[in-house]
Structures are given as structure tokens and as C-alpha cells.
Design an enzyme around this catalytic site. Structure first.
Site, PDB file in Angstrom:
ATOM      1  N   LYS A   1       0.814  -1.186   0.000  1.00 41.83           N
ATOM      2  CA  LYS A   1       0.000   0.000   0.000  1.00 41.83           C
ATOM      3  C   LYS A   1       0.856   1.248   0.000  1.00 41.83           C
ATOM      4  O   LYS A   1       0.413   2.325  -0.401  1.00 41.83           O
ATOM      5  CB  LYS A   1      -0.874   0.037   1.253  1.00 41.83           C
ATOM      6  CG  LYS A   1      -1.874  -1.064   1.360  1.00 41.83           C
ATOM      7  CD  LYS A   1      -2.660  -0.963   2.661  1.00 41.83           C
ATOM      8  CE  LYS A   1      -3.541  -2.173   2.843  1.00 41.83           C
ATOM      9  NZ  LYS A   1      -4.161  -2.180   4.177  1.00 41.83           N
TER      10      LYS A   1
ATOM     11  N   GLU B   1       8.194   2.269  -5.809  1.00 38.84           N
ATOM     12  CA  GLU B   1       8.210   1.887  -4.396  1.00 38.84           C
ATOM     13  C   GLU B   1       8.288   3.115  -3.519  1.00 38.84           C
ATOM     14  O   GLU B   1       8.781   4.163  -3.942  1.00 38.84           O
ATOM     15  CB  GLU B   1       9.439   1.005  -4.108  1.00 38.84           C
ATOM     16  CG  GLU B   1       9.158  -0.451  -4.009  1.00 38.84           C
ATOM     17  CD  GLU B   1       8.405  -0.876  -2.749  1.00 38.84           C
ATOM     18  OE1 GLU B   1       7.717  -0.040  -2.121  1.00 38.84           O
ATOM     19  OE2 GLU B   1       8.491  -2.048  -2.401  1.00 38.84           O
TER      20      GLU B   1
ATOM     21  N   ASP C   1      14.468  -0.767   1.879  1.00 38.66           N
ATOM     22  CA  ASP C   1      15.059  -0.996   3.196  1.00 38.66           C
ATOM     23  C   ASP C   1      16.121  -2.092   3.065  1.00 38.66           C
ATOM     24  O   ASP C   1      17.230  -1.824   2.647  1.00 38.66           O
ATOM     25  CB  ASP C   1      13.945  -1.377   4.177  1.00 38.66           C
ATOM     26  CG  ASP C   1      14.304  -1.107   5.622  1.00 38.66           C
ATOM     27  OD1 ASP C   1      15.496  -1.167   5.968  1.00 38.66           O
ATOM     28  OD2 ASP C   1      13.383  -0.843   6.411  1.00 38.66           O
TER      29      ASP C   1
ATOM     30  N   LYS D   1      17.367   3.343   2.360  1.00 42.62           N
ATOM     31  CA  LYS D   1      18.196   3.328   3.568  1.00 42.62           C
ATOM     32  C   LYS D   1      19.472   2.550   3.240  1.00 42.62           C
ATOM     33  O   LYS D   1      19.524   1.336   3.425  1.00 42.62           O
ATOM     34  CB  LYS D   1      17.467   2.650   4.724  1.00 42.62           C
ATOM     35  CG  LYS D   1      16.226   3.358   5.191  1.00 42.62           C
ATOM     36  CD  LYS D   1      15.598   2.584   6.354  1.00 42.62           C
ATOM     37  CE  LYS D   1      14.313   3.204   6.817  1.00 42.62           C
ATOM     38  NZ  LYS D   1      13.701   2.406   7.900  1.00 42.62           N
TER      39      LYS D   1
END
Length: 179
Positions: free
Chosen positions: A42, A98, A102, A130
């Protein structure tokens, strides 16, 4: 939400300006080609909506929902497709959109899955990455911002389905998620 957030990492204005820059590059790179944006639900819903408004080329969109988190704040590495594409992607140019990269585990799996369907190309656009948290290298062609390995919410990113509506990205206070 006052005490739930410690600081804003990326402002609404910074996000909008960066998406406009990325859209200009995407339009240039895919000039004369039909592009299919594949949003990852989501979290990418907000990013995808704002990105597509900046695009001027021939684009369509579809959605996938994949999960490797369950109820955790860290990826398990085991990916499940919760909603697959409605569109055939063979011989099509696909841009995965996206919200955040991560560990890279889920996105790496997703790209491999999409390539197995015979597209002309698959590239990635992510709003956030990240770098210190990446476990699997994923080639991101269009990157919004690199951020520190902190738990962030807003602009589609959530914790327990909360905070997605924030127009910026902020660090969630550890006391909220038990970190």
C-alpha cells in the site's frame, strides 16, 4: 500525533520537487515508448499518484501487493504475493514504483518475479532508500532520497496502518512501536 514523531526527514515541498525531477528523467528515458508503472501497495500509492501527475509520456499503471513483514517492523525475507498484476507485462517496459528500499529483500524478489514474465525492461523508482540497511543490492534507476536507518512514516509509509496520510516523511518515536 504530536508526540509520536521526532522530526521531519523530508518535507512535502522536497518530495514534490524531487518527483518532478524524476518524472522529467523518466519522460526523457522512455520517450516514444509505452511505460507501465507498477506500484507496490500500500505504501507506494501516494508516491505513484503524485509521480504520475508529473509524467507527460504514454503511461499506464497497475498494482501489486507483496508482503515480507507481516506484523513486524523488519522484513522476514519470505515474500508473499497478496495481489498480482491485472496487466500482461510481456514485451512491455515496466517501472516498479516503491515508497522505500530498506533491506532490498522484497524488491529483489519482486524484480526477479517480474523478469520471469518476459518484459522488455524492468527498472525501479523509489522515493526513499536506507543505504545502511540494504542486505541485497538492488539497482535503483530513479532515487528520491537516501535516509538514515530510522523507522519513518508518512507519505504512504505506515506503522500499524497509521500515519500514511502525512504529506511529509518523519521519524516515528521509538515509544510508539516499542523500538
Amino acid at each position: 500525533m504530536g508526540g509520536d514523531l521526532t522530526r521531519i526527514v523530508v518535507t512535502e515541498e522536497e518530495i514534490d520537487a524531487r518527483l518532478a525531477e524524476l518524472a522529467a528523467r523518466i519522460d526523457e528515458d522512455y520517450a516514444g515508448k509505452e511505460l507501465l508503472l507498477v506500484g507496490v501497495l500500500k505504501g507506494a500509492s501516494i508516491v505513484m499518484s503524485d509521480l504520475i501527475r508529473h509524467l507527460r509520456g504514454d503511461v499506464s499503471m497497475d498494482w501489486m501487493a507483496v508482503s515480507s513483514y507481516g506484523a513486524s517492523t523488519q522484513s522476514s525475507g519470505v515474500v508473499r504475493i497478496l495481489k498480482d498484476l491485472d496487466t500482461e507485462i510481456a514485451d512491455r517496459h515496466v517501472l516498479v514504483v516503491e515508497d522505500i528500499l530498506d533491506s532490498g529483500l522484497t524488491l529483489s524478489w519482486l524484480v526477479d518475479n517480474l523478469y520471469s514474465r518476459g518484459p522488455a525492461s524492468v527498472e525501479i523508482m523509489t522515493l526513499l532508500r536506507k543505504p545502511e540497511a540494504v542486505k541485497v543490492e538492488v539497482d535503483v534507476k530513479y532515487l528520491g532520497f537516501d535516509i538514515a536507518p530510522e523507522f519513518v512514516v508518512g507519505y504512504g509509509l505506515d506503522y500499524a496502518e497509521r500515519y500514511r496520510q502525512l504529506p511529509f516523511v518523519a521519524v516515528l518515536a521509538p515509544h510508539v512501536y516499542g523500538g
